[in-house]
Design a protein around this motif. Structure first.
Motif, PDB file in Angstrom:
ATOM      1  N   HIS A  51      36.289  35.047  35.837  1.00  0.00           N
ATOM      2  CA  HIS A  51      36.646  35.344  37.231  1.00  0.00           C
ATOM      3  C   HIS A  51      36.311  36.759  37.667  1.00  0.00           C
ATOM      4  O   HIS A  51      36.817  37.216  38.685  1.00  0.00           O
ATOM      5  CB  HIS A  51      38.130  35.030  37.447  1.00  0.00           C
ATOM      6  CG  HIS A  51      38.422  33.579  37.280  1.00  0.00           C
ATOM      7  ND1 HIS A  51      38.161  32.645  38.254  1.00  0.00           N
ATOM      8  CD2 HIS A  51      38.903  32.869  36.229  1.00  0.00           C
ATOM      9  CE1 HIS A  51      38.478  31.447  37.830  1.00  0.00           C
ATOM     10  NE2 HIS A  51      38.923  31.551  36.592  1.00  0.00           N
ATOM     11  N   VAL A  75      32.321  35.495  41.447  1.00  0.00           N
ATOM     12  CA  VAL A  75      32.773  34.305  42.180  1.00  0.00           C
ATOM     13  C   VAL A  75      31.596  33.416  42.545  1.00  0.00           C
ATOM     14  O   VAL A  75      30.477  33.892  42.747  1.00  0.00           O
ATOM     15  CB  VAL A  75      33.551  34.684  43.466  1.00  0.00           C
ATOM     16  CG1 VAL A  75      34.860  35.364  43.121  1.00  0.00           C
ATOM     17  CG2 VAL A  75      32.713  35.550  44.382  1.00  0.00           C
ATOM     18  N   PRO A 124      32.827  39.752  43.652  1.00  0.00           N
ATOM     19  CA  PRO A 124      33.852  39.433  44.646  1.00  0.00           C
ATOM     20  C   PRO A 124      33.929  40.516  45.721  1.00  0.00           C
ATOM     21  O   PRO A 124      33.616  41.667  45.466  1.00  0.00           O
ATOM     22  CB  PRO A 124      35.144  39.372  43.826  1.00  0.00           C
ATOM     23  CG  PRO A 124      34.854  40.124  42.586  1.00  0.00           C
ATOM     24  CD  PRO A 124      33.384  40.048  42.343  1.00  0.00           C
TER      25      PRO A 124
END
Length: 163
Positions: free
Chosen positions: A118, A121, A160
């Motif tokens: 994570h 993205v 992100p």
């Protein structure tokens, strides 16, 4: 079907016969297959729009890579941001069925171990598709107008957005 294969389909559908650019007058309805040909829609998109009208498929979860999975998979599955396709149906639109990409993971696949991470993205990559909207008129006649719609054609990994 990967992004490289879909992009020419999307780009080739950007041309429309000028008579349908925006009609102010009502006319007899034109069959969808004739409109798709007038729009210079590629044969694959014509086939998809006719065959997928009643197609519904559940979106699978984010995959875990295994050597066997990678050997048997398409680009959309082997991508660091894998995706699948869903069919967007809308009555009164030509084509009525549009195939769109859906990202399978929130994060991206770590190529060293095949699991989702994570720190990046998955985001859709968009293209433009020309469609016609049919508006009903009195007496069973119709009017058409064109619109360029944003269609997800694949997914990619990105950093992100930090707010």
């Amino acid at each position: 079907m990967g992004f490289v294969q879909i992009l020419p389909l999307l780009l080739s559908s950007l041309f429309l016969v000028h008579s349908l650019e925006y009609e102010k007058e009502c006319r007899k309805p034109i069959p969808e297959e004739h409109l798709l040909k007038r729009m210079k829609m590629p044969p694959l998109q014509i086939l998809l729009s006719q065959k997928l009208k009643n197609f519904h498929k559940a979106i699978p979860p984010c995959p875990k890579w295994t050597p066997r999975f990678l050997e048997q998979s398409d680009l959309k599955d082997r991508s660091l941001s894998p995706w699948t396709f869903k069919v967007n149906h809308k009555k009164g639109r030509v084509p009525e069925a549009i195939v769109e990409a859906v990202c399978l993971c929130r994060g991206c696949i770590n190529p060293s171990n095949g699991t989702e991470v994570h720190y990046s993205v998955s985001v859709p990559v968009y293209g433009s598709l020309l469609v016609l909207h049919r508006k009903e008129c009195p007496g069973g006649q119709v009017r058409y107008h064109k619109e360029h719609v944003r269609v997800a054609v694949g997914c990619t990994c990105a950093a992100p957005v930090l707010i």
